[in-house]
Scaffold this motif. Structure first.
Motif, PDB file in Angstrom:
ATOM      1  N   ASN A   9      48.942  40.671  33.958  1.00 38.31           N
ATOM      2  CA  ASN A   9      48.223  42.048  34.056  1.00 38.31           C
ATOM      3  C   ASN A   9      47.365  42.558  32.668  1.00 38.31           C
ATOM      4  O   ASN A   9      46.181  42.620  32.670  1.00 38.31           O
ATOM      5  N   ILE A  12      44.724  39.817  32.098  1.00 32.69           N
ATOM      6  CA  ILE A  12      43.302  40.060  32.568  1.00 32.69           C
ATOM      7  C   ILE A  12      42.697  41.135  31.840  1.00 32.69           C
ATOM      8  O   ILE A  12      41.172  40.978  31.535  1.00 32.69           O
ATOM      9  N   ARG A  16      39.126  40.564  30.125  1.00 34.55           N
ATOM     10  CA  ARG A  16      37.806  40.840  30.287  1.00 34.55           C
ATOM     11  C   ARG A  16      37.288  42.176  29.013  1.00 34.55           C
ATOM     12  O   ARG A  16      35.870  42.704  29.656  1.00 34.55           O
ATOM     13  N   LYS A  28      36.917  37.460  36.625  1.00 32.82           N
ATOM     14  CA  LYS A  28      36.001  37.635  37.248  1.00 32.82           C
ATOM     15  C   LYS A  28      36.567  38.125  39.028  1.00 32.82           C
ATOM     16  O   LYS A  28      36.005  39.438  38.835  1.00 32.82           O
ATOM     17  N   TYR A  29      37.451  37.249  39.368  1.00 30.28           N
ATOM     18  CA  TYR A  29      37.778  38.007  40.915  1.00 30.28           C
ATOM     19  C   TYR A  29      38.875  37.901  40.594  1.00 30.28           C
ATOM     20  O   TYR A  29      39.619  38.638  41.874  1.00 30.28           O
ATOM     21  N   ARG A  30      39.585  38.069  39.307  1.00 31.97           N
ATOM     22  CA  ARG A  30      41.410  38.862  40.353  1.00 31.97           C
ATOM     23  C   ARG A  30      41.252  39.973  39.392  1.00 31.97           C
ATOM     24  O   ARG A  30      40.775  40.726  38.677  1.00 31.97           O
ATOM     25  N   ARG A  31      42.199  40.830  40.685  1.00 33.22           N
ATOM     26  CA  ARG A  31      42.754  42.239  39.899  1.00 33.22           C
ATOM     27  C   ARG A  31      44.299  42.197  39.446  1.00 33.22           C
ATOM     28  O   ARG A  31      45.009  41.764  39.989  1.00 33.22           O
ATOM     29  N   PRO A  32      44.963  43.216  38.777  1.00 26.57           N
ATOM     30  CA  PRO A  32      45.626  43.650  37.942  1.00 26.57           C
ATOM     31  C   PRO A  32      46.389  43.975  39.240  1.00 26.57           C
ATOM     32  O   PRO A  32      46.536  44.786  40.005  1.00 26.57           O
ATOM     33  N   THR A  33      47.776  43.879  39.654  1.00 25.18           N
ATOM     34  CA  THR A  33      48.660  44.044  40.194  1.00 25.18           C
ATOM     35  C   THR A  33      49.472  44.776  40.433  1.00 25.18           C
ATOM     36  O   THR A  33      49.442  45.607  38.785  1.00 25.18           O
ATOM     37  N   SER A  34      49.016  46.121  41.452  1.00 25.70           N
ATOM     38  CA  SER A  34      49.173  47.673  40.783  1.00 25.70           C
ATOM     39  C   SER A  34      51.086  47.571  41.005  1.00 25.70           C
ATOM     40  O   SER A  34      51.601  47.545  41.518  1.00 25.70           O
TER      41      SER A  34
END
Length: 55
Positions: A9, A12, A16, A28-34
């Protein structure tokens, strides 16, 4: 395992914020794990281990 998720995370977030467009495009299409997802992962692992111990 959860330390690795937190580290990824951070990676990322760093990428960014990078001024280089190619570095930003790599995540670009990776989201951090919530936090909620982390709790679900832990619950799934706990359930699987408990079931394995019962058998």
């Amino acid at each position: 395992m959860f330390e690795q998720i937190a580290a990824f995370n951070d990676i990322i977030a760093e990428r960014r914020a990078d001024p280089d467009p190619q570095v930003r495009a790599a995540v670009k299409y990776r989201r951090p794990t919530s936090i909620a997802t982390t709790h679900r992962i832990r619950a799934t692992l706990r359930h699987a281990l408990n079931m394995a111990m019962r058998h």
